[in-house]
Write a protein that holds these residues in place. Structure first.
Motif, PDB file in Angstrom:
ATOM      1  N   ARG A  27      18.708   6.687 -29.485  1.00 53.73           N
ATOM      2  CA  ARG A  27      18.424   5.578 -30.399  1.00 53.73           C
ATOM      3  C   ARG A  27      17.635   4.518 -29.649  1.00 53.73           C
ATOM      4  O   ARG A  27      17.974   4.154 -28.527  1.00 53.73           O
ATOM      5  CB  ARG A  27      19.705   4.963 -30.953  1.00 53.73           C
ATOM      6  N   TYR A  28      16.582   4.039 -30.284  1.00 55.09           N
ATOM      7  CA  TYR A  28      15.759   2.962 -29.732  1.00 55.09           C
ATOM      8  C   TYR A  28      16.060   1.686 -30.512  1.00 55.09           C
ATOM      9  O   TYR A  28      16.043   1.686 -31.745  1.00 55.09           O
ATOM     10  CB  TYR A  28      14.275   3.314 -29.862  1.00 55.09           C
ATOM     11  N   LEU A  29      16.347   0.621 -29.786  1.00 55.77           N
ATOM     12  CA  LEU A  29      16.590  -0.684 -30.401  1.00 55.77           C
ATOM     13  C   LEU A  29      15.669  -1.709 -29.761  1.00 55.77           C
ATOM     14  O   LEU A  29      15.403  -1.633 -28.557  1.00 55.77           O
ATOM     15  CB  LEU A  29      18.035  -1.128 -30.173  1.00 55.77           C
ATOM     16  N   CYS A  30      15.227  -2.669 -30.528  1.00 54.55           N
ATOM     17  CA  CYS A  30      14.459  -3.775 -29.979  1.00 54.55           C
ATOM     18  C   CYS A  30      15.294  -5.046 -30.112  1.00 54.55           C
ATOM     19  O   CYS A  30      15.725  -5.401 -31.212  1.00 54.55           O
ATOM     20  CB  CYS A  30      13.131  -3.946 -30.708  1.00 54.55           C
ATOM     21  N   GLU A  31      15.545  -5.690 -28.978  1.00 59.07           N
ATOM     22  CA  GLU A  31      16.281  -6.959 -28.960  1.00 59.07           C
ATOM     23  C   GLU A  31      15.291  -8.061 -28.595  1.00 59.07           C
ATOM     24  O   GLU A  31      14.759  -8.070 -27.478  1.00 59.07           O
ATOM     25  CB  GLU A  31      17.424  -6.911 -27.937  1.00 59.07           C
ATOM     26  N   VAL A  32      15.039  -8.973 -29.525  1.00 59.26           N
ATOM     27  CA  VAL A  32      14.029 -10.005 -29.300  1.00 59.26           C
ATOM     28  C   VAL A  32      14.546 -11.186 -28.487  1.00 59.26           C
ATOM     29  O   VAL A  32      13.756 -11.918 -27.891  1.00 59.26           O
ATOM     30  CB  VAL A  32      13.407 -10.499 -30.630  1.00 59.26           C
ATOM     31  N   ALA A  33      15.850 -11.400 -28.447  1.00 59.18           N
ATOM     32  CA  ALA A  33      16.399 -12.479 -27.609  1.00 59.18           C
ATOM     33  C   ALA A  33      16.251 -12.055 -26.155  1.00 59.18           C
ATOM     34  O   ALA A  33      16.790 -11.037 -25.738  1.00 59.18           O
ATOM     35  CB  ALA A  33      17.861 -12.736 -27.949  1.00 59.18           C
ATOM     36  N   GLN A  34      15.482 -12.820 -25.414  1.00 61.08           N
ATOM     37  CA  GLN A  34      15.177 -12.465 -24.024  1.00 61.08           C
ATOM     38  C   GLN A  34      16.382 -12.610 -23.107  1.00 61.08           C
ATOM     39  O   GLN A  34      17.210 -13.504 -23.288  1.00 61.08           O
ATOM     40  CB  GLN A  34      14.041 -13.320 -23.485  1.00 61.08           C
ATOM     41  N   GLY A  35      16.463 -11.700 -22.148  1.00 61.65           N
ATOM     42  CA  GLY A  35      17.480 -11.782 -21.112  1.00 61.65           C
ATOM     43  C   GLY A  35      18.354 -10.552 -21.053  1.00 61.65           C
ATOM     44  O   GLY A  35      18.507  -9.815 -22.037  1.00 61.65           O
ATOM     45  N   CYS A  36      18.913 -10.351 -19.880  1.00 61.42           N
ATOM     46  CA  CYS A  36      19.773  -9.189 -19.638  1.00 61.42           C
ATOM     47  C   CYS A  36      21.002  -9.202 -20.545  1.00 61.42           C
ATOM     48  O   CYS A  36      21.371  -8.174 -21.114  1.00 61.42           O
ATOM     49  CB  CYS A  36      20.177  -9.163 -18.166  1.00 61.42           C
ATOM     50  N   SER A  37      21.629 -10.351 -20.680  1.00 64.31           N
ATOM     51  CA  SER A  37      22.852 -10.428 -21.495  1.00 64.31           C
ATOM     52  C   SER A  37      22.611 -10.076 -22.953  1.00 64.31           C
ATOM     53  O   SER A  37      23.350  -9.259 -23.515  1.00 64.31           O
ATOM     54  CB  SER A  37      23.499 -11.804 -21.375  1.00 64.31           C
ATOM     55  N   PRO A  38      21.598 -10.644 -23.610  1.00 65.90           N
ATOM     56  CA  PRO A  38      21.363 -10.245 -25.003  1.00 65.90           C
ATOM     57  C   PRO A  38      21.065  -8.751 -25.149  1.00 65.90           C
ATOM     58  O   PRO A  38      21.522  -8.112 -26.097  1.00 65.90           O
ATOM     59  CB  PRO A  38      20.167 -11.093 -25.434  1.00 65.90           C
ATOM     60  N   ALA A  39      20.318  -8.192 -24.210  1.00 70.98           N
ATOM     61  CA  ALA A  39      19.990  -6.763 -24.279  1.00 70.98           C
ATOM     62  C   ALA A  39      21.245  -5.914 -24.106  1.00 70.98           C
ATOM     63  O   ALA A  39      21.483  -4.973 -24.863  1.00 70.98           O
ATOM     64  CB  ALA A  39      18.949  -6.415 -23.221  1.00 70.98           C
ATOM     65  N   ARG A  40      22.061  -6.239 -23.121  1.00 71.58           N
ATOM     66  CA  ARG A  40      23.297  -5.478 -22.903  1.00 71.58           C
ATOM     67  C   ARG A  40      24.260  -5.652 -24.084  1.00 71.58           C
ATOM     68  O   ARG A  40      24.869  -4.687 -24.534  1.00 71.58           O
ATOM     69  CB  ARG A  40      23.966  -5.917 -21.606  1.00 71.58           C
ATOM     70  N   ASN A  41      24.382  -6.869 -24.564  1.00 74.28           N
ATOM     71  CA  ASN A  41      25.281  -7.125 -25.700  1.00 74.28           C
ATOM     72  C   ASN A  41      24.847  -6.371 -26.951  1.00 74.28           C
ATOM     73  O   ASN A  41      25.680  -5.888 -27.717  1.00 74.28           O
ATOM     74  CB  ASN A  41      25.388  -8.622 -25.978  1.00 74.28           C
ATOM     75  N   ARG A  42      23.556  -6.256 -27.160  1.00 78.85           N
ATOM     76  CA  ARG A  42      23.050  -5.487 -28.306  1.00 78.85           C
ATOM     77  C   ARG A  42      23.435  -4.019 -28.160  1.00 78.85           C
ATOM     78  O   ARG A  42      23.866  -3.366 -29.118  1.00 78.85           O
ATOM     79  CB  ARG A  42      21.541  -5.646 -28.420  1.00 78.85           C
ATOM     80  N   GLY A  43      23.293  -3.499 -26.941  1.00 81.94           N
ATOM     81  CA  GLY A  43      23.688  -2.119 -26.695  1.00 81.94           C
ATOM     82  C   GLY A  43      25.166  -1.890 -26.960  1.00 81.94           C
ATOM     83  O   GLY A  43      25.555  -0.899 -27.587  1.00 81.94           O
ATOM     84  N   VAL A  44      25.987  -2.817 -26.506  1.00 77.48           N
ATOM     85  CA  VAL A  44      27.431  -2.715 -26.735  1.00 77.48           C
ATOM     86  C   VAL A  44      27.744  -2.759 -28.230  1.00 77.48           C
ATOM     87  O   VAL A  44      28.547  -1.964 -28.738  1.00 77.48           O
ATOM     88  CB  VAL A  44      28.187  -3.843 -25.990  1.00 77.48           C
ATOM     89  N   ALA A  45      27.095  -3.665 -28.944  1.00 77.97           N
ATOM     90  CA  ALA A  45      27.357  -3.815 -30.379  1.00 77.97           C
ATOM     91  C   ALA A  45      26.971  -2.559 -31.163  1.00 77.97           C
ATOM     92  O   ALA A  45      27.608  -2.228 -32.160  1.00 77.97           O
ATOM     93  CB  ALA A  45      26.601  -5.023 -30.928  1.00 77.97           C
ATOM     94  N   GLU A  46      25.961  -1.862 -30.711  1.00 79.35           N
ATOM     95  CA  GLU A  46      25.470  -0.678 -31.423  1.00 79.35           C
ATOM     96  C   GLU A  46      26.118   0.625 -30.960  1.00 79.35           C
ATOM     97  O   GLU A  46      25.998   1.651 -31.616  1.00 79.35           O
ATOM     98  CB  GLU A  46      23.955  -0.565 -31.235  1.00 79.35           C
TER      99      GLU A  46
END
Length: 99
Positions: free
Chosen positions: A67-86
């Motif tokens: 699965r490919y996701l795009c997280e527009v909120a910049q930074g490691c934490s938003p990217a990791r948190n998006r992965g966890v949420a999905e």
């Protein structure tokens, strides 16, 4: 309710398309049943060809649950948190694309 899997491999990435390609090859080479994990690529709004590399990889490896996701909120934490949420895995594994 989405199917629960044993594991989710989450790769947050930003402007590292060349490294991502090599990382994805390593995941594809894993000696395990592909039905036991999903692969989540979280593109942190990269201006490079990360999405194209991810799409081509998913097409080349239909046996993997990519699965490919795009997280527009910049930074490691938003990217990791998006992965966890999905994620649908009971175990969450994070990979850095440049390691």
């Amino acid at each position: 309710m989405p199917e629960v899997l044993p594991a989710s491999i989450i790769i947050p990435t930003y402007k590292r398309a060349a490294y991502l390609s090599e990382c994805l090859k390593a995941v594809a080479a894993l000696k395990t049943d592909p039905a036991t994990f999903e692969l989540i690529i979280v593109d942190n709004n990269s201006p490079d060809n990360t999405q194209d590399i991810s799409s081509k990889f998913a097409q080349a490896h239909p046996e993997l649950q990519v699965r490919y996701l795009c997280e527009v909120a910049q930074g490691c934490s938003p990217a990791r948190n998006r992965g966890v949420a999905e994620a649908r895995g009971e175990i969450l594994c994070f990979l850095d694309e440049d390691s």
